[in-house]
Write a protein that holds these residues in place. Structure first.
Motif: not given
Length: 182
Positions: A117-129, A147-155
């Motif tokens: 599965x083509x994927x990439x992990x990164x952090x946004x401007x606020x430091x969220x994974x 194409x899909x993108x998720x952000x982790x907020x509060x777990x």
């Protein structure tokens, strides 16, 4: 029969002596002598075998942990692929464009298997994974890329977007944008 008769009556035939000196001095009932050197050799050999067994056990435990982490972890690329593919396959607009029998799959390997599965992990401007995933969808009528993108907020992981590109017509179906279902 003549050989068995003395055994039955309780008397054994006399032993024949061999010509070598070892057989004359050693009896069969006596255990071999254990010297300090043979004990050290045996202990070293047992320790070596024990080390090999412990190393093999560590490798097996490491592989099992890695496999468990990849397949059953909540933040592995495969779990995100599973969530996004379920959302894509259940969307009526995508079913209408691609056909009723939808199939989602990952990139092909050199041997033609769909495993990575083509994927990439990164952090946004606020430091969220964040996690970005790309895979393919194919129906009876057409095929496309997702194409899909998720952000982790509060777990908890939340969609940033879920897009389906149709390469033939250069159209894009936006299923989720900014966490809102369209």
């Amino acid at each position: 029969l003549s050989r068995l008769l003395p055994l039955v009556h309780g008397t054994a035939p006399p032993r024949r002596l061999m010509a070598s000196k070892e057989s004359l001095t050693k009896s069969d009932d006596e255990p071999p002598k254990r010297t300090a050197m043979t004990l050290v050799k045996r202990t070293a050999q047992d320790a070596g075998y024990g080390a090999v067994v412990l190393f093999a056990l560590a490798v097996v435990v490491g592989c099992a942990y890695s496999l468990f982490k990849v397949l059953f972890s909540g933040d592995s690329p495969y779990s995100f692929f599973s969530m996004a593919s379920a959302d894509v396959c259940n969307d009526p607009v995508v079913q209408q464009v691609f056909g009723p029998n939808l199939r989602c799959f990952a990139e092909r390997t050199k041997r033609g298997r769909h495993s990575h599965v083509a994927h990439s992990r990164f952090e946004d401007r606020r430091g969220n994974p964040c996690m970005r995933v790309q895979f393919y969808v194919q129906g009876d009528i057409k095929a496309g890329e997702v194409y899909a993108e998720w952000t982790e907020l509060d777990g908890e992981w939340h969609y940033n977007y879920l897009l389906v590109d149709i390469p033939d017509t250069r159209q894009r179906i936006t299923l989720i944008q900014g966490g809102m279902v369209s």
